[in-house]
Design a protein around this motif. Structure first.
Motif, PDB file in Angstrom:
ATOM      1  N   MET B   1       0.824  -1.207   0.000  1.00 57.64           N
ATOM      2  CA  MET B   1       0.000   0.000   0.000  1.00 57.64           C
ATOM      3  C   MET B   1       0.863   1.264   0.000  1.00 57.64           C
ATOM      4  N   GLU B  40       2.690   8.667   7.354  1.00 61.04           N
ATOM      5  CA  GLU B  40       1.929   7.476   6.950  1.00 61.04           C
ATOM      6  C   GLU B  40       2.219   6.294   7.865  1.00 61.04           C
ATOM      7  N   THR B 224      -0.308  -0.533  16.155  1.00 58.08           N
ATOM      8  CA  THR B 224      -1.073   0.135  15.095  1.00 58.08           C
ATOM      9  C   THR B 224      -1.666   1.462  15.552  1.00 58.08           C
ATOM     10  N   LYS B 249       1.456  -6.621  18.757  1.00 59.19           N
ATOM     11  CA  LYS B 249       0.855  -6.791  17.432  1.00 59.19           C
ATOM     12  C   LYS B 249       1.764  -6.347  16.282  1.00 59.19           C
ATOM     13  N   ASP B 251       3.247  -8.360  14.511  1.00 60.56           N
ATOM     14  CA  ASP B 251       3.275  -9.446  13.532  1.00 60.56           C
ATOM     15  C   ASP B 251       2.418  -9.123  12.319  1.00 60.56           C
ATOM     16  N   GLY B 252       1.636  -8.083  12.402  1.00 59.31           N
ATOM     17  CA  GLY B 252       0.879  -7.660  11.225  1.00 59.31           C
ATOM     18  C   GLY B 252       1.756  -6.794  10.347  1.00 59.31           C
ATOM     19  N   ASP B 253       1.136  -5.875   9.592  1.00 61.30           N
ATOM     20  CA  ASP B 253       1.953  -5.012   8.750  1.00 61.30           C
ATOM     21  C   ASP B 253       1.972  -3.585   9.279  1.00 61.30           C
ATOM     22  N   ALA B 254       1.748  -3.432  10.589  1.00 59.34           N
ATOM     23  CA  ALA B 254       1.810  -2.101  11.178  1.00 59.34           C
ATOM     24  C   ALA B 254       3.214  -1.550  10.998  1.00 59.34           C
ATOM     25  N   ARG B 255       3.290  -0.266  10.651  1.00 64.73           N
ATOM     26  CA  ARG B 255       4.613   0.314  10.460  1.00 64.73           C
ATOM     27  C   ARG B 255       5.221   0.673  11.811  1.00 64.73           C
ATOM     28  N   GLY B 276       3.215 -12.112  17.759  1.00 62.36           N
ATOM     29  CA  GLY B 276       2.337 -13.193  17.341  1.00 62.36           C
ATOM     30  C   GLY B 276       1.412 -13.633  18.455  1.00 62.36           C
ATOM     31  N   GLU B 277       0.515 -14.550  18.117  1.00 66.58           N
ATOM     32  CA  GLU B 277      -0.476 -14.982  19.092  1.00 66.58           C
ATOM     33  C   GLU B 277       0.039 -16.089  20.000  1.00 66.58           C
ATOM     34  N   GLY B 344       3.228 -16.984   3.907  1.00 65.88           N
ATOM     35  CA  GLY B 344       2.301 -15.865   3.798  1.00 65.88           C
ATOM     36  C   GLY B 344       2.196 -15.379   2.373  1.00 65.88           C
ATOM     37  N   PRO B 345       1.418 -14.306   2.171  1.00 69.50           N
ATOM     38  CA  PRO B 345       1.197 -13.811   0.821  1.00 69.50           C
ATOM     39  C   PRO B 345       2.515 -13.425   0.138  1.00 69.50           C
ATOM     40  N   GLN B 348       3.757  -9.788  -0.113  1.00 69.34           N
ATOM     41  CA  GLN B 348       4.307  -9.234   1.115  1.00 69.34           C
ATOM     42  C   GLN B 348       5.748  -9.661   1.324  1.00 69.34           C
TER      43      GLN B 348
END
Lengths: 304, 442
Positions: B1, B40, B224, B249, B251-255, B276-277, B344-345, B348
């Motif tokens: 993004m 951003e 985030t 958190k 592990d997500g795509d938070a900058r 991670g969880e 993963g994707p 990414q």
């Protein structure tokens, strides 16, 4: 306290911040200078609107200033308010209440945004409207998530379907939908485990849940609600993007607006996606889930 | 993004370099891009403003304008300054609990991940030989106490919850008695989520702290978090007094720009990050890694970690051996594909490789991988081991079997042949390159 007052009170911190700053910016200034626009930009970015949405708004404002349609502080406020309301209104759709029961709602989102709490509050709303509601404990992963939903169900007095912790969430929703169909429930709300939107395998799990629901009732789930935390910054865009791509989100719930967070990110989200914002969460009490009104939200954000 | 900052800067300077000389206004344009990138990433507006001024001063001092690679130069300054900001020589590393009672409070707003983090910290301490006790003082959120108890059971440590209707202070006092009896240390206290602007609940927390005198008060904050991060962190720090921050958190795509803001307004170190969880998904904080993330500049370390998570050391050695012995077959190739899919994707993963995001047109289709796997699945084991035997008739059969075209099968076989050739080069004796599997990606 009516809805208008409630939103106003909840957004009091924000509103004061914004209007006072905007007033201060325009006070004792004849000409509209670049510094002034910079300060306005700061106000909007600090509300989490994000750079692109902010620049868009400032761009429109500059245009209006150039053509002399906007001249002073009051007019700038009105203009920004109208513009934000327009962006938020863009995706609003007429609710058709002519659905066939059972109406299935699936609630999704990243960890800790308030999915289970939102389900409790939503069930309470619907029950008050006279609907027969069934909750499905689809979060079989997080410790005590099932207990948490069960406590809500008891508190509100609605029925509840659960499996063991660690069970396949698709099996839970399958049972719940079958039971809901057989026993004539109006609405079934399925909880899901919080997950980071970037985890492909966990996204597949959600897609499977959605498919399984659709096998019992062909056009279900009728709603896929994405819960977003008002404290979240620009990452909410990525969350919305990936959840929407994978599951087709039909509405957004913005929670935790009772903190001091601005929740301005929804302006950005409404601008970027065609998803309506359905509800806002204003506190931990049962009746603190409110329908989202774009104009009201924009006004509460910007007027005294 | 997000578009890569490095690419944007290179773009600006490339355009300008054709004019021969860079002016101060060119540097300003670069700084504007840096500013947008930081905003951003949710770094606080005021923090960004101060930061940009610092970079401007440094950039002018170091004669960026005369440099042949001004883009790189500016990025280096930005990276160094960002890392400095998060680590002013006071990196404290993991917590070392001292003698009993060593009490740790975890505080924060709702949903930031306090309860999960309590368990993660406890598991960490348990591995180091401690015998921690978890204390549930969140009597407000439904099933919060049960959650802590379940987690404690999962990791095999003790948990304490109230028996009657006690308030948080009494709960903690009782827990301390229990800890003394059972020789538990440290004592990790989970508190109810509360907004920093909630006067009543903040007062309750301050009362709890004054009564119990914890050794560490850690603010648990969601990576985030947006611009509000500054207010959350500074209010908790000013009213309650915190000793450090745990960022969750990631592990997500938070900058994770919020981390920078919180560090900057409180001056308190980030001690751990949650990634991670799973209950072992916590690690000490490394400023340089977060810097890359905030700048959106590829995160090769995370990529390596992801690879390590998906592919065991043993498997990697196996593959390396096969490459060295030139016995890498389509069977192995399929195994590799499956492992990549587990990571993963694809887009990414690509984003994590520095420079790769530059190739905007490059779209790796997940579907393409599915197709390749289907083709290999339609081969016989014998064919997978000896791709050379796959003749026209076999190709036809494979295409029909996998629902693809003969062209697809041809393309795959050609690519595989080329890959093998490449592998051969890597392990050729006399050359300096050693048979390192990662070289294939360099």
């Amino acid at each position: 306290m009516n809805l208008w007052q409630k939103i106003k009170t909840s957004l009091a911190t924000t509103r004061q911040g914004l209007t006072q700053k905007i007033d201060r910016i325009f006070k004792d200034r004849g000409k509209i200078t670049q510094t002034l626009l910079d300060e306005l930009e700061e106000v909007l970015i600090m509300a989490d609107l994000g750079v692109s949405a902010t620049q868009k708004i400032i761009g429109h404002l500059q245009e209006k200033i150039r053509t002399n349609e906007v001249k002073d502080s009051e007019e700038v406020k009105d203009f920004i308010k109208t513009l934000i309301a327009q962006i938020l209104e863009k995706n609003e759709i007429e609710e058709s209440h002519k659905w066939q029961p059972p109406h299935v709602i699936m609630v999704i989102g990243v960890n800790g945004v308030g999915k289970t709490t939102t389900i409790g509050k939503l069930a309470w709303r619907l029950k008050k409207e006279g609907k027969k509601v069934l909750l499905a404990a689809g979060d079989t992963f997080r410790a005590a998530a099932i207990d948490q939903l069960e406590i809500w169900a008891q508190k509100i007095g609605v029925d509840f379907i659960k499996h063991q912790p660690g069970a396949d969430p698709s099996a839970v929703v399958f049972d719940a939908i079958q039971a809901g169909k057989a026993r004539g429930y109006d609405i079934i709300i399925a909880d899901t485990a919080g997950r980071q939107h970037t985890k492909a395998n966990l996204m597949e799990e959600l897609k499977k849940m959605k498919r399984v629901i659709g096998k019992v009732i062909p056009d279900a789930p009728h709603e896929v609600l994405l819960v977003l935390d008002a404290n979240t910054g620009q990452n909410a865009l990525s969350q919305t993007n990936l959840f929407h791509q994978n599951l087709g989100v039909t509405g957004i719930v913005l929670t935790k607006l009772d903190g001091s967070a601005k929740g301005g990110i929804i302006v950005n989200i409404a601008d970027t996606f065609d998803i309506p914002i359905k509800y806002i969460g204003l506190g931990e009490e049962l009746d603190n889930l409110q329908e989202f009104h774009p104009a009201l939200f924009a006004s509460a954000l910007l007027t005294d | 993004m997000f578009e890569n900052l490095a690419n944007k800067l290179e773009g600006i300077f490339k355009k300008l370099r054709s004019r021969g000389r860079l002016s101060e206004s060119d540097v300003n344009e670069a700084l504007r891009e840096i500013r947008v990138t930081l905003l951003e990433a949710d770094v606080n507006f005021k923090v960004v403003k101060r930061f940009i001024e610092q970079v401007r001063v440094k950039a002018i001092g170091q004669d960026v304008l005369k440099s042949l690679t001004p883009g790189q130069q500016i990025i280096k300054i930005v990276r160094d300054e960002l890392t400095m900001l998060m680590d002013p020589g006071s990196l404290k590393g993991p917590i070392k609990p001292a003698a009993f009672p060593y009490i740790i409070f975890l505080v924060g707003i709702q949903g930031s991940g306090k309860t999960t983090t309590v368990a993660k910290l406890a598991l960490n301490f348990k591995k180091e030989g401690f015998n921690p006790l978890l204390v549930a003082t969140d009597v407000k959120r439904p099933a919060a106490e049960e959650q802590l108890e379940i987690l404690a059971r999962q990791i095999g440590v003790g948990a304490f919850r109230r028996q009657g209707n006690e308030g948080p202070v009494a709960i903690c006092q009782n827990a301390l008695q229990r800890a003394q009896l059972n020789k538990n240390n440290p004592i990790i206290v989970d508190t109810a989520g509360r907004f920093h602007i909630d006067e009543e609940l903040m007062a309750e927390l301050i009362g709890l702290k004054n009564n119990i005198n914890p050794q560490e008060v850690l603010l648990v904050a969601d990576a985030t978090t947006g611009q509000e991060a500054v207010n959350i962190a500074s209010t908790f720090n000013d009213r309650l007094g915190i000793d450090g921050i745990i960022l969750t958190k990631l592990d997500g795509d938070a900058r994770g720009g919020a981390a920078l803001s919180m560090k900057e307004v409180t001056g308190k170190p980030i001690r751990y990050i949650g990634i991670g969880e799973k209950l072992d998904a916590i690690e000490p904080f490394y400023p340089d890694r977060l810097t890359s993330r905030i700048l959106g500049m590829g995160d090769i370390l995370t990529l390596i970690e992801k690879t390590e998570a998906a592919i065991s050391q043993e498997q990697a050695r196996e593959v390396e051996k096969k490459i060295r012995e030139q016995s890498f077959t389509l069977q192995d190739f399929r195994e590799q594909l499956r492992q990549i899919k587990n990571m993963g994707p694809i887009d990414q993963l690509i984003g994590m490789i520095p420079g790769m995001s530059r190739m905007k047109g490059l779209q790796v289709e997940e579907k393409e991988l599915v197709k390749i796997e289907a083709i290999i699945n339609s081969m016989t084991p014998h064919e997978r081991r000896n791709y050379a035997i796959i003749d026209g008739s076999r190709r036809r059969r494979i295409a029909t079997g996998s629902g693809t075209s003969i062209q697809d099968v041809n393309r795959l076989l050609k690519q595989f042949a080329q890959t093998r050739k490449l592998m051969k080069k890597l392990v050729q004796p006399g050359k300096k390159t050693k048979g390192n599997f990662l070289d294939l990606f360099r």
